[in-house]
Every structure is written in C-alpha cells, then in structure tokens.
Design a protein around this motif. Structure first.
Motif, short mmCIF file in Angstrom:
data_model
loop_
_atom_site.label_atom_id
_atom_site.label_comp_id
_atom_site.label_asym_id
_atom_site.label_seq_id
_atom_site.Cartn_x
_atom_site.Cartn_y
_atom_site.Cartn_z
N ASP B 66 -1.11 -6.88 6.18
CA ASP B 66 -1.62 -6.53 4.65
C ASP B 66 -2.61 -5.02 5.32
O ASP B 66 -3.07 -4.42 3.74
N GLY B 418 -15.32 -2.42 -1.49
CA GLY B 418 -14.48 -3.70 -2.48
C GLY B 418 -13.78 -2.66 -2.79
O GLY B 418 -12.15 -3.41 -3.52
N GLU B 419 -14.09 -2.29 -3.86
CA GLU B 419 -14.06 -1.70 -5.29
C GLU B 419 -13.99 -0.59 -5.43
O GLU B 419 -11.83 -0.69 -6.09
N ILE B 449 -9.64 0.48 -5.04
CA ILE B 449 -9.73 -0.09 -4.01
C ILE B 449 -7.92 -0.69 -4.18
O ILE B 449 -8.33 -2.47 -5.25
N ASP B 450 -6.78 -0.90 -4.23
CA ASP B 450 -5.90 -2.23 -4.33
C ASP B 450 -5.63 -2.78 -3.28
O ASP B 450 -5.83 -1.73 -1.89
N PRO B 451 -5.40 -3.76 -3.31
CA PRO B 451 -5.24 -4.77 -1.61
C PRO B 451 -3.53 -3.93 -0.99
O PRO B 451 -3.29 -4.55 -0.26
N LEU B 454 2.07 -1.91 -2.95
CA LEU B 454 2.95 -2.40 -4.69
C LEU B 454 1.46 -2.89 -5.20
O LEU B 454 2.18 -2.82 -6.34
N ALA B 455 0.94 -3.52 -5.16
CA ALA B 455 -0.55 -3.20 -6.56
C ALA B 455 -1.27 -1.77 -6.46
O ALA B 455 -1.08 -2.39 -7.90
N GLU B 458 1.20 -1.11 -8.71
CA GLU B 458 1.19 -1.21 -10.46
C GLU B 458 0.02 -0.97 -10.79
O GLU B 458 0.02 -1.26 -12.60
N THR B 459 -1.00 -1.01 -10.39
CA THR B 459 -1.81 -0.17 -11.14
C THR B 459 -1.62 1.21 -11.70
O THR B 459 -1.71 1.68 -13.29
#
Lengths: 286, 595
Positions: B66, B418-419, B449-451, B454-455, B458-459
C-alpha cells in the motif's frame, strides 16, 4: 470522491433492502409492524444504544489502535504466509473479469446489505429476541475484533506479496479504497470482520429459517461469497477468514447468553436508579 | 565533531531570551569528545544473530505494498536469495511513518529496503556517510557508518569546486565502492512520472513538480483560481514540522510553506539553484554575503530579517539552543547547514555566512528553510519548561506538529488528517512583487490524499485534481497512459531505491558480508521484473553527470556484479564466497551466526 462512493452505496443498498423486504418480509408483517413498532423499538433500544456507543468507540479507538499495536502488537504477516502458503493465490488463479466484478460488488455492496437487511427483517417480527441477539452479536464482533487488531499486526496478501497476489479490488476500482480506508487500517486484517459479520448473519438466518426460509438461502449464499471475496481480492489471508468464523461463533454464543440473562425490563426492575431514569424518560415522552 | 564545537563557540549569544551558557559550552566540549570516539561503535557486537540452531537470522524492514508496491518486491527478491545461501530471513513490515521512525530515529533494523531522497548535488553523501553523524537521528548516516580516512574524502568534495570536485567525487565513489564497501547498496533510479491535466493550467513542464517551483508560475486558463493536486503520502496532513524526519518525504508542501535563501531549480532554464529569499549573493573565498529581499514577512505578519536567518543556522546545529547538556542537532538539513560555520549580521537585510565548503556545497547550505526565530524560541521554551528530556532528533520540538508559520508563497489554511491539506496564497510574498520570479498564481492550493497511485490518477482523470504531486508507482503507469485527457509528464529522477545496512551490529559490521550481500541483487533483472524497465539500474547513488567511466553501468554492475545469471543465483558460488570470508555452514546448509 468519497461522497460519490458513499451516495452510490446508500442508494444501492437501499434499493436492495426495499426489494428484499417486499419479497421476504411480506405485507402482513409490515402492517403489523406499523401497529407495534413503538413497543419493539422500546425493547430493542438498550442494545441499539450499546451498539451505537461501541461503534462510536470503535471509530475513535481505530485512530489510536495502530499506534498502540505498534507498541504491544505481534507482527504476524510473514508467519501467516508461511503457514498457509499459496491458498489465496490458488483462489486468485481462477480470476476472470466477471468474477472480479462480482466479488468486488459483493465485498462492498453485498456485505453492507447483508448487515442491514436482517435488522429490518427481524424488526418486522413480534418477537424482538432475534433482533436483540443480532445487535448484541454485532456489538461483540466489533469489540472483540478491535481487541484482536490491537494485539495482532498483520498486512493482507496484497501488501505482502503484491507480485503474486493482485490487489484486484483497488486496482480495478480504486475509488473504493476511499471508502474502505475510512473504516479500516491496512494492518487490521486478523480476523476478517467481513467474514465474521457475514457468518453471524448467516447463522442467524439459519436459526430463523422457519420464519424466513428464502432469506436463509440468500444469506448463506451471500455470506460465503463475502468470505471468498476477501481472499479472492487478496485483502485477507485464509487464516483471517477462519478466525472470522470463530469470532462469529463466539459472538453468537455470547449474545444468546447475554440476551437471555439481562433483558432490559429486568434491569429496570432490579436497579432502582435505572427504573427512576426509565420512568422519567417515559414521562418526558408524554 | 569539530563542526559542532566550532558552531557553539562562534555563535554570538542570542540576545534577550537567554544565551549559550558557559556550562553548556563545556558540556558541548565534553560531548564532542565522547561522540568523536564513536568510530569504534561497530566493534560492539550486535544482539541480533542466531536462532536456536545457530543459524544466522536477519530481519528486512520495509513498507507494505500500500505504501510502496515496488519496494516490498525488491525486499522479497533479496530475501529469497538470502534464504538460498542459508540465512533465515523475516520481514518487518511497517507503515511509511513507522518505517522512517525505525530507520532514521531509532536505528532499530538489520537491513532495510526503501527509497532514498537522493540529492540534486552529490554533497548529500556528506550527510549520509559522515562519521560525525553516526550516532545522530535523521537522514544523516542512519547506517552508523564510520571509517577513518573516509571523512576526509567527504570533506574534500565539500571544499572543492569544478573539475577538482568532479575528481574528488569520483574518488569518493571509487573508495566507497571498493575500499570501504557501502553501508548501503543503491539499486536503481525509478523514472519519475506524474499525470497532469492541461485544461485548467498551462506550463506544467516548465519546472520540476518535485520542487516548490513546480507549483508556482502555472498559468491558469479560464480564470481558474484553485489548484488541486493529488498526493499518495498522507504524512503532510498529519504533521508539517519541516524538521520532522519521519514525516517528510520530498517535503514539497513544506517547501511551499517555507522559503530558503536559494531554491533548487533543476529541470529549469537556469542553473542548479536560483535566488529566492536572497536578492543578491556576494561570494568571497570562504564566505558569502547575503542580501535579503526587501520587506519579507512571515505568515504571522512578523518581518523576516537577518536575525531569523542567523537563528535558523544556529537552531539547525542545536535545536536545544544551549539548554541541554549536549547540542541537539536537527534531524533534517543538519548536514548541509553544517557547511556554514559562522553568521555575522550587518543589518536587518544583510549578513555574511562563513562556510568551510566550496561554492557548490555552500550553495546547497543555502537551501534550508528559514524559520521564524520567535516562534521556534517559544517552542523550545515551552518544551524545556515542561522539563521534557531533550533527545536529539526525537524530542517534541523536532517531531511535534509545530505551527506551520513560514514565509513561503502559500500559508496553511486548513488540514484534515488523512484527507486534505489546504494552502492559501500568501499575499505578502516577494514573488508577487518581482516580475521575473514564478509566484503563486492561484488563491488556493489543495492537496487531496489518495490511497494509491491508481486512485490518484483517477482523481486527476475525473477532474477532481489537476496533477499528481507524488510521483507515480510503476504499476500505475499503463493506466495513466490509457487516459486521453491527462498528460504523463516525466521529470529527472534523483531519488533511488537502496538496501541499507545497520553497520553498528554483526553481521553487517563486517564489510565482507556486506559486499557479498550486495552481489545477491540482480539489479538489471529487478528493473525489468519489478519496474517493467521504468527505472535505471545503478552501482552508485548519484546520477550520470557525476559517475566516472569506471563506475558507469555497462550492462552489469561494475562494482558488485550479480553472483549468477539471468536472475538465477549461483548458490554454490555465493556460499563459497561466504566461506572464504570466514563464515561457516552447518551440515544442513545453514549459515552460522558465529564467526
């Protein structure tokens, strides 16, 4: 992004629940519910409160748990991999785009539906005991699960062996990671709460099979799908899934005992303070 | 250790708020003596070592997929070959934050696999390898490496310039790879890609998106007023202390909040650095006179003066400001700031820095963030008033979430853990007055913040962000290429993957052991398998322009060639190597810990 995913989830689960309610619960029970809902609410209120408190506590505690478990926890990722070997990889060897779509759907939507629908279905019964037991079992699942998360630090297969176990859910639908990271940390894999809660619901469905025979079949099918999906998507190890089944069994057994022993009405009778509070509450409501 | 002493003694005592006492001066002297004996640290036998059978067991510290999908694969490939030569290997998988705490602050590891931030200039090796830093926390020498004679090579590259320096760096690299085997093995420089959307802003490729300049001077289209970038590292949302080593990666957000005297400008039209807070630099032999730009302010409204600059260099050398028994250097920027040995203030805007370095290393010393003196004084006072023990690199002032008050082009508006991190334009910033400097062109800069990569892509693709701030992980590149409305932007890469050894303990205190372990890595193969070829294998931790011909990659590692071929380890050959280095095997083929 999160808002969109949440909205989608709410709509889908609401539709699924509405359709199933119509199909499974039936008109008679619903109209009876309309007449009796006050009493049923009253009898389920204490445990609902406890569940709500434990969920709140959970969400707060999960901020602290990682730090705490880095201090006292036991890191077992590698031990898990060594013990169970390539079972998750074997499951993944059957991966197809259709299966990935299905299991991703089940992991997100199917799971939430599985938790929500029985609450509705059992609320529609005159006997509130299944409902109270179910909510108690939910509470126990979350609480005992949290305890395990403090004691055990483990990363799932997708984190440990990314070259072998594909992160199918997050690679195919990255948006869902926005949702899952809200409710979980990636070190919280032992046990699989997806499995334990689904198994809990399935076991209840089996017990109430006389009342809801169709639901039993659907619940068991969905619960098995959820358990498989956690491995198929390389989120959990098989050991996590087995531990989830154990947790489900423990939670149900304890829930049965607790609900039998401490019913809310007994509490009110035995504890003067609680009784006075309950009376005050009644008078306030009037 | 002479560095620290020179520091303390040359500093004029800070006025009013208390100064460097005689007691702490003496204490500092004593500390200097103690620490300078730390060269024999690695004679101390480690605690790691053997399981019941006597087999050598090692633990590899790394970040799970991750956090770094490529890093964990490199770690597993290395583990496989270590197992093949009879070593018992376990993994210590940690979140990025815990990983950096273990490596940089606690030095609690056998070996690790991770990404080194690298440097725009090879002088970063001074921080990474100088024996004076072997006991300190931070990116400076986390390995505990100390060799008599090697420090001189580091000093030489620091004090020279031009061709002489080029030769000094070459010699340093040769010695490092041959005579003093690495405390770390560089594996490869991964290609650095980001996705950007050209529809709301133009000029993405003008400046490096891994630096502060990348986010300045962008040209908004259709009156866009908000720039959103997607990052995959959540640490800036948790803590913005510029000195907190475990929380900082590239530190791009921190660089937007704080200014430095000069700013790195690679990938730009100019040279390596360009003037930033400094309006003018007047170089002399061993000193540079800095003139600050007029009317610079911190985000709290206070004027930024020569006093703050002087304070910054003093503070980086001793974050306890003389209040502790021993100086407590900053866990970040410490190595580069050490090139500055004295600061003389002339007036509010001019000061002279005395350096014991050549031009190149001196310039690098000017890239540290300038900190507001009053804010940090009160942080130190608060912490010491509460009787906190001042432990170098780990006490509250350098790890806690201090108020993010800098003088940078953006100021902190809001943050949610985290956001997101939301910055707003600092209207008093000098770039808004100077036409020839790229400044903040938007009212607001938002980091979401994306995890994962890939995320994040996409954002950007969905229009929720304009660019990815973190460089993309390799596995996300194919997806990024598929989208038509986003562009894939490549930037020069200075950061590299490496295996770091804790040379304080056996077995990595033994250079023979390190050299053989280095040869268990098939770097070319790993670049193909793990990075799909989107990386450059390397034998040395610096980029092309600094690599002498004899150390250049020539299809295989010129220093530590792989013991095998086509990714297949020649197990017999490797075992023989260990045996000729004095290691023994038991009858079951296990490498024994005792030697």
């Amino acid at each position: 992004m999160l808002v969109r995913v949440l909205l989608q989830l709410t709509v889908v689960v609401a539709v699924m629940t509405a359709v199933s309610t119509a199909a499974v619960v039936g008109r008679d029970r619903l109209s009876k519910t309309r007449r009796e809902y006050r009493d049923r609410l009253k009898s389920a209120a204490p445990i609902t409160g406890i569940l709500a408190i434990s969920l709140l506590f959970n969400s707060v505690a999960r901020e602290i748990v990682p730090d705490l478990s880095w201090m006292i926890g036991w890191e077992v990722t590698e031990a898990f991999y060594n013990i169970e070997g390539g079972f998750v990889l074997w499951v993944q060897s059957y991966a197809t785009p259709v299966a990935t779509t299905y299991f991703s759907f089940v992991y997100i939507y199917g799971y939430v539906f599985l938790l929500v629908f029985p609450v509705v279905a059992y609320f529609a019964l005159s006997d509130t005991r299944p409902l109270r037991e179910l909510l108690t079992a939910y509470t126990l699942n979350y609480t005992l699960g949290l305890l395990c998360y403090v004691l055990v630090i483990a990363y799932g297969p997708r984190n440990m062996i990314p070259e072998l176990a594909e992160a199918l859910l997050y690679d195919t639908y990255p948006q869902y990671q926005h949702l899952t990271r809200q409710v979980n940390r990636n070190t919280n894999v032992f046990p699989s709460l997806h499995t334990s809660l689904s198994a809990t619901v399935a076991m209840f469905a089996y017990r109430t099979r006389d009342v809801y025979p169709k639901w039993m079949l659907a619940a068991i099918f969905l619960a098995v799908s959820v358990a498989v999906s956690t491995m198929y998507l390389a989120i959990h190890w098989t050991i996590d899934v087995l531990a989830g089944l154990v947790l489900a069994y423990v939670s149900i057994t304890l829930a049965e005992r607790f609900v039998g022993r401490w019913s809310a009405s007994d509490l009110i009778e035995e504890w003067p303070l609680v009784k006075r509070f309950a009376e005050r509450w009644e008078s306030l409501r009037r | 250790m002479r560095t620290t002493l020179a520091y303390v003694m040359n500093w004029e005592p800070p006025d009013s708020n208390g100064g460097v006492s005689r007691r702490s001066l003496l204490a500092a002297t004593a500390a200097g003596v103690t620490v300078s004996t730390s060269g024999c640290m690695d004679l101390v036998q480690g605690t790691i070592g053997q399981d019941n059978s006597g087999q050598l067991s090692l633990s590899i510290t790394t970040v799970p997929a991750d956090g770094d999908r490529e890093g964990v694969q490199l770690a597993r490939a290395l583990a496989e070959n270590l197992e093949a030569v009879g070593i018992d290997v376990s993994f210590d998988m940690r979140s990025p934050l815990e990983f950096h705490r273990a490596i940089l602050l606690d030095h609690d590891f056998d070996l690790y696999v991770g990404r080194h931030p690298g440097g725009i200039d090879p002088d970063f090796l001074y921080d990474a390898l100088h024996s004076a830093y072997a006991t300190e926390s931070g990116w400076q020498n986390p390995f505990g490496f100390a060799r008599i004679g090697f420090d001189e090579l580091l000093e030489r590259q620091r004090s020279t310039d031009g061709d002489e320096r080029r030769e000094a760096v070459a010699e340093l690299l040769r010695q490092l790879t041959r005579e003093y085997p690495y405390p770390f093995v560089p594996i490869c420089f991964p290609d650095e890609f980001r996705t950007v959307r050209p529809d709301r802003f133009e000029g993405w490729d003008a400046r490096h998106l891994g630096t502060r300049l990348g986010y300045l001077g962008l040209e908004p289209r259709d009156d866009a007023t908000e720039l959103t970038v997607a990052g995959t590292d959540s640490r800036p949302s948790r803590n913005l202390n510029p000195l907190a080593a475990a929380y900082r990666g590239r530190g791009t957000i921190v660089d937007l909040l704080y200014d430095s005297l000069v700013t790195p400008a690679y990938g730009d039209d100019g040279g390596e650095y360009r003037l930033w807070l400094a309006e003018d630099l007047d170089w002399d032999d061993a000193s540079v006179t800095v003139t600050l730009r007029e009317d610079c302010r911190f985000h709290n409204g206070d004027a930024l003066t020569a006093k703050d600059v002087a304070f910054t260099y003093q503070f980086l050398a001793d974050t306890a400001l003389g209040r502790a028994d021993v100086p407590s250097p900053s866990p970040r920027y410490r190595g580069r700031a050490a090139a500055v040995t004295n600061v003389e203030r002339h007036d509010e805007r001019t000061l002279t820095l005395t350096t014991k370095a050549g031009r190149a290393a001196s310039e690098r010393a000017l890239t540290v963030p300038i900190l507001p003196r009053d804010v940090w004084w009160s942080q130190v006072e608060d912490a010491t008033d509460q009787n906190q023990s001042i432990s170098q690199g780990t006490w509250d002032v350098v790890t806690g979430d201090v108020p993010a008050i800098g003088s940078g082009p953006f100021e902190l508006e809001d943050r949610s853990e985290g956001e997101t991190v939301t910055l707003t334009r600092f209207e008093d910033h000098f770039t808004l007055r100077e036409d020839d400097l790229p400044g903040p062109t938007v009212d607001r800069l938002r980091l979401t913040i994306d995890p994962g990569s890939l995320a994040a892509i996409e954002t950007v693709q969905s229009g929720s962000a304009d660019a990815t701030m973190s460089s993309l992980e390799t596995h996300a590149l194919d997806q990024a290429r598929e989208y038509e409305n986003v562009e894939l932007l490549e930037s020069p890469s200075r950061s590299f993957y490496h295996v770091g050894f804790n040379v304080r303990h056996a077995p990595f205190s033994n250079p023979h052991f390190r050299r053989i372990v280095a040869r268990l890595l098939d770097k070319a193969r790993l670049v193909e398998d793990v990075f799909d070829g989107n990386a450059t294998p390397t034998a040395v931790p610096v980029t092309d322009e600094w690599v002498p011909d004899d150390l250049a990659w020539n299809g295989e590692d010129p220093v530590a060639p792989f013991l095998g071929s086509d990714g297949e380890l020649d197990v017999e050959a490797a075992r023989t190597k260990f045996e000729s280095a004095g290691y023994q095997y038991d009858s079951g083929g296990n490498l024994l810990a005792r030697y």
